[in-house]
Design a protein around this motif. Structure first.
Motif, PDB file in Angstrom:
ATOM      1  N   LYS A 113       0.757  -1.052   0.284  1.00  0.00           N
ATOM      2  CA  LYS A 113      -0.086   0.177   0.121  1.00  0.00           C
ATOM      3  C   LYS A 113       0.966   1.455  -0.092  1.00  0.00           C
ATOM      4  O   LYS A 113       0.608   2.378  -0.595  1.00  0.00           O
TER       5      LYS A 113
ATOM      6  N   LYS B 119       0.679   3.934  -2.789  1.00  0.00           N
ATOM      7  CA  LYS B 119       0.372   5.223  -2.416  1.00  0.00           C
ATOM      8  C   LYS B 119       1.572   6.428  -2.869  1.00  0.00           C
ATOM      9  O   LYS B 119       1.267   7.708  -3.125  1.00  0.00           O
TER      10      LYS B 119
ATOM     11  N   GLU C 287      -9.007   3.870  -4.319  1.00  0.00           N
ATOM     12  CA  GLU C 287      -9.152   3.856  -2.808  1.00  0.00           C
ATOM     13  C   GLU C 287     -10.563   3.825  -2.397  1.00  0.00           C
ATOM     14  O   GLU C 287     -11.579   4.197  -3.240  1.00  0.00           O
TER      15      GLU C 287
ATOM     16  N   ASP D 239      -5.224   1.893   7.408  1.00  0.00           N
ATOM     17  CA  ASP D 239      -5.735   2.772   6.384  1.00  0.00           C
ATOM     18  C   ASP D 239      -6.757   3.646   6.992  1.00  0.00           C
ATOM     19  O   ASP D 239      -6.570   4.855   6.585  1.00  0.00           O
TER      20      ASP D 239
ATOM     21  N   ARG E  57      -8.875   6.490   3.805  1.00  0.00           N
ATOM     22  CA  ARG E  57      -9.420   5.634   2.681  1.00  0.00           C
ATOM     23  C   ARG E  57      -8.355   4.422   2.461  1.00  0.00           C
ATOM     24  O   ARG E  57      -7.257   4.404   2.575  1.00  0.00           O
TER      25      ARG E  57
ATOM     26  N   VAL F 249      -6.369   1.538   0.821  1.00  0.00           N
ATOM     27  CA  VAL F 249      -5.722   1.478  -0.553  1.00  0.00           C
ATOM     28  C   VAL F 249      -5.878   0.093  -1.385  1.00  0.00           C
ATOM     29  O   VAL F 249      -5.548  -0.731  -0.641  1.00  0.00           O
TER      30      VAL F 249
END
Length: 219
Positions: free
Chosen positions: A21, A25, A46, A116, A147, A149
């Motif tokens: 993640k 990101k 997301e 997350d 949010r 991922v």
């Protein structure tokens, strides 16, 4: 199976989940896609709600998206505490290896997505038309409003469904459409193990206990 081994499974899943993640990101902008194979894509999306992108506010009228998001995050935290208690209890009662591994997978997956939801809003900037910045002065949202991922997409088959299929005949269809992450895979695998190996998972220890009791009576 010991608690230490179960914790090791949890740590491994969490590391793989969070590293993947973090990479997505900090390297991808939202909706960026890499086609690895025809049937496997890396697609950054997301998830602001529950499974398949649904939201609590879709089912409860009069509740805002932010309130629904906060309620969902708190529910997830309570749920993972319950799953953790279930895991410790299963180990203490010498539950089957299948049961303990399955619970550990579910726990690690749930915890991965909670991280997350709780922290990503404050440790990342948003990913709209840009690659996110890690540890900015101001994140894209507040704590508990991050949010989830997702990045794993398996469009194994695409095409128009035959007209004879009820309701969906003639529509363009993709199998498998949902985008998910390692945490989701862990949860699904754990639940699948409990369903497929139900008898071994829940009755193996009971059978051993009965056998031991019978042996003692016969002595």
């Amino acid at each position: 199976m010991s608690l230490k081994k179960a914790i090791l499974v949890i740590i491994i899943i969490l590391l793989i989940d969070q590293i993947s993640k973090f990479y997505i990101k900090t390297q991808f902008s939202l909706h960026h896609r890499i086609e690895v194979f025809d049937w496997f894509h890396i697609l950054f999306v997301e998830n602001d709600g529950m499974a398949w992108g649904t939201k609590l506010s879709d089912f409860i009228t009069g509740i805002s998206d932010r309130t629904a998001k906060l309620a969902l995050t708190i529910f997830r935290i309570v749920a993972v505490i319950g799953i953790g208690y279930w895991l410790v209890n299963a180990v203490k009662k010498k539950g089957s290896k299948i049961l303990i591994v399955a619970i550990a997978l579910i726990f690690s997956g749930a915890l991965g997505n909670i991280i997350d939801s709780v922290f990503y809003g404050i440790i990342f900037t948003d990913s709209y038309s840009q690659v996110a910045t890690f540890l900015p002065e101001i994140g894209y949202d507040t704590v508990f409003h991050g949010r989830v991922v997702d990045m794993l997409h398996f469009p194994i088959w695409k095409g128009v469904l035959p007209s004879w299929i009820p309701f969906f005949g003639g529509d363009y269809f993709t199998f498998f459409e949902p985008v998910f992450n390692v945490a989701d895979m862990a949860i699904s695998t754990g639940i699948g193990m409990l369903i497929v190996f139900n008898k071994k998972a829940f009755h193996e220890h009971e059978e051993e206990t009965i056998a031991q009791a019978t042996t003692k009576e016969n002595e």
